[in-house]
Design a protein around this motif. Structure first.
Motif, PDB file in Angstrom:
ATOM      1  N   LYS A   1     -58.415   0.127 -12.981  1.00  0.00           N
ATOM      2  CA  LYS A   1     -59.341  -0.920 -13.359  1.00  0.00           C
ATOM      3  C   LYS A   1     -60.233  -1.218 -12.082  1.00  0.00           C
ATOM      4  O   LYS A   1     -61.483  -1.333 -12.296  1.00  0.00           O
TER       5      LYS A   1
ATOM      6  N   SER B   1     -64.059  -1.154 -12.549  1.00  0.00           N
ATOM      7  CA  SER B   1     -65.075  -2.161 -12.245  1.00  0.00           C
ATOM      8  C   SER B   1     -66.059  -1.790 -11.169  1.00  0.00           C
ATOM      9  O   SER B   1     -67.314  -2.205 -11.176  1.00  0.00           O
TER      10      SER B   1
ATOM     11  N   HIS C   1     -70.493  -1.897 -11.595  1.00  0.00           N
ATOM     12  CA  HIS C   1     -71.215  -2.466 -10.858  1.00  0.00           C
ATOM     13  C   HIS C   1     -72.327  -1.596 -10.223  1.00  0.00           C
ATOM     14  O   HIS C   1     -73.543  -1.976 -10.216  1.00  0.00           O
TER      15      HIS C   1
ATOM     16  N   TYR D   1     -65.017  -0.741 -19.210  1.00  0.00           N
ATOM     17  CA  TYR D   1     -64.427  -2.003 -18.518  1.00  0.00           C
ATOM     18  C   TYR D   1     -63.927  -2.926 -19.189  1.00  0.00           C
ATOM     19  O   TYR D   1     -62.938  -3.331 -19.057  1.00  0.00           O
TER      20      TYR D   1
ATOM     21  N   LYS E   1     -60.050  -4.187 -20.031  1.00  0.00           N
ATOM     22  CA  LYS E   1     -59.439  -5.558 -19.808  1.00  0.00           C
ATOM     23  C   LYS E   1     -59.104  -6.266 -20.926  1.00  0.00           C
ATOM     24  O   LYS E   1     -58.659  -7.656 -21.277  1.00  0.00           O
TER      25      LYS E   1
END
Length: 560
Positions: free
Chosen positions: A294, A298, A302, A321, A325
């Motif tokens: 994760k 992440s 970004h 992503y 989650k």
């Protein structure tokens, strides 16, 4: 490679990059320029002069019109481009005018279509410019006035009209006339739907050019011939060690072989070499998703968003992503966004199908997977997803068809054979199920579930009166799960083997498996107690008297 040959190769690549740029073929231009840069970086040899952007058949008037036409093209004013170059007959003007018509027609077609993401969208909108472009280019072809780029564009027209063989012929002609134009090779490879195409490449009338090896490796990778692709890309990497394109292709090949750690290392190298490169970053995000990393996913999301939030790869990374989650609705939103940017973006269709399965929206999942198959019939993930979805709907005949299609694309993937075996079991086709399990065991000897399934079929359906084969497979399965967590599958195997060896009077083996069941509760422990009691009884010889205590010699007490 001699220094003169290197300089000549770089000069040729820069020349084709310039030609492609002047025609609006930016991906092919980028590919050639990146390879030229890699060669210069590796050898330190660069050409003394830059290639000219003018061509032999262009008059001064043509050059002026081309400057204006290309300006309109870069502003995406395609109809104005075609109109401004209408009277020019040089190769570049003819291509740019007709390619602009093609793109204008595609834009109008998309405007006429309903929402392509809606499951009921069955719009019959077509590119109305195709007929006009085809007539004009075929006329030039008849009088031998069509250059390599013209053949390429005519191939695109035939492909859009579903005329596959005519398209293949045109792309072959394009590759022969402009062997450094990567777009022609790529389109030809994308028309390869089955593995015999790769085996028959030598029969095609392709140029004897160093670009052929790039094409052959690409075809192998597209057809999931991963071993062949890796061998070819390894050879190319020795000649072009600093090519980011080759690093990316090898990483994708490693990913296809489920060698996730090796693939991840290559993507790390790629991002270090070119931190702003987004090509293949969607595949990289798939690896991080599978490995459940994760924080890394992440960070990648970004970074991709910071570089270019309007790239389809960026939307795919963000979708992965959110999926990791557990926010599947949000993941669907980003995959839909990717498809609004590019309706033929395969990864988004397939991944959106996965998300709809998670959301238990099976009609939408089926529609997404089918769109993926329409875009690329070689996408085994979409075929497999369709099989799984129909399995959830308890429709095994449909599942069988789609699993077969997936297996055809990935004949050496044990997961495809395992899915087929399960489906054959649902259909009570036990012999076919056993054959699929046997193939699974050949491809993946370390999967106890397949061995157990095979043993169970032999025990209950194929040879119930001869448990030897079942015992063989159960024992192999247990040997692979000695240190693993004990499941119901393992416990069933323990119980069967204890009873099997008891019947064979191999009491030590029987006791060993029965004792393993004593460590668990429930029905297995109760069965183990009975088995151990029987085993203890069998250990006493029949002619040996029972070891009873001697009779008491004390007088019988009187209580009253």
């Amino acid at each position: 490679m001699a220094e003169v040959e290197v300089e000549q190769q770089v000069q040729q690549l820069l020349s084709i990059s310039t030609k492609c740029t002047s025609r609006g073929l930016y991906n092919s231009a980028k590919w050639a320029a990146e390879l030229a840069t890699a060669i210069v970086k590796n050898t330190g040899t660069a050409p003394n002069s830059a290639p000219s952007d003018s061509e032999e058949d262009e008059t001064p008037a043509d050059k002026v019109k081309l400057v204006l036409g290309k300006t309109f093209f870069d502003l995406r004013q395609y109809d104005r481009t075609a109109h401004s170059l209408e009277e020019s007959q040089c190769h570049r003007a003819v291509f740019l005018a007709n390619y602009s018509r093609y793109l204008a027609g595609e834009m109008r077609k998309e405007d006429e279509e309903a929402d392509p993401l809606h499951p009921m969208d069955k719009s019959a909108a077509v590119n109305e410019e195709l007929k006009t472009i085809r007539v004009r280019l075929e006329e030039r072809d008849r009088v031998k006035k069509l250059d390599g780029f013209g053949h390429y564009l005519l191939g695109l027209v035939y492909k859009a009209q579903k005329l596959k063989q005519l398209a293949i012929d045109q792309f072959i002609s394009a590759a022969n006339k402009e062997p450094l134009h990567w777009g022609a090779w790529q389109e030809l490879a994308n028309l390869a739907e089955e593995r015999p195409f790769f085996q028959n490449l030598e029969k095609l009338k392709l140029p004897d050019h160093w670009m052929y090896k790039f094409f052959k490796a690409y075809v192998a990778l597209e057809l999931h011939l991963t071993d062949d692709a890796l061998e070819l890309y390894t050879e190319l990497a020795e000649a072009y060690p600093t090519s980011n394109y080759l690093v990316g292709q090898v990483a994708v090949a490693r990913y296809n072989r489920r060698e996730f750690d090796d693939a991840e290392d290559l993507f790390h190298q790629l991002r270090k070499n070119d931190p702003y490169r987004l090509d293949n970053v969607d595949t990289y995000s798939n690896i991080l998703y599978v490995k459940e990393q994760k924080p890394e996913l992440s960070y990648l999301a970004h970074e991709a968003c910071r570089i270019d939030q309007y790239r389809v790869e960026t939307c795919c990374v963000i979708g992965n992503y959110y999926s990791l989650k557990g926010r599947h609705e949000k993941a669907v939103e980003y995959f839909r966004r990717a498809l609004k940017l590019d309706r033929n973006y395969l990864a988004a269709w397939t991944l959106m199908g996965h998300e709809y399965v998670e959301l238990k929206n099976t009609p939408a999942a089926i529609e997404a997977y089918r769109r993926a198959v329409d875009v690329n019939p070689r996408d085994y993930r979409a075929w497999y997803g369709l099989g799984q979805t129909y399995e959830l709907l308890k429709m095994p005949m449909y599942s069988l068809y789609y699993y077969r299609q997936a297996q055809k694309q990935r004949p050496n993937d044990s997961r495809m054979w395992s899915a087929l075996a399960q489906t054959y079991k649902e259909l009570n086709q036990w012999r076919d199920a056993a054959k699929c399990y046997e193939r699974c065991c050949q491809l993946n000897e370390n999967d106890p579930a397949n061995l157990h399934g095979l043993g169970l079929i032999y025990l209950t359906k194929l040879e119930p009166n001869d448990p030897d084969k079942a015992a063989y497979f159960f024992k192999k399965a247990i040997d692979l799960t000695v240190d693993a967590e004990e499941s119901d599958v393992t416990l069933e195997a323990y119980q069967f083997l204890a009873e099997y060896y008891k019947g064979k009077e191999k009491l030590e083996e029987a006791e060993k498996y029965a004792m393993r069941l004593m460590n668990v509760g429930g029905k297995y422990k109760e069965a183990a107690k009975l088995l151990l009691k029987d085993i203890e009884g069998l250990k006493i010889p029949a002619d040996k008297p029972l070891d009873l205590p001697p009779p008491s010699t004390s007088p019988t007490p009187t209580w009253f």
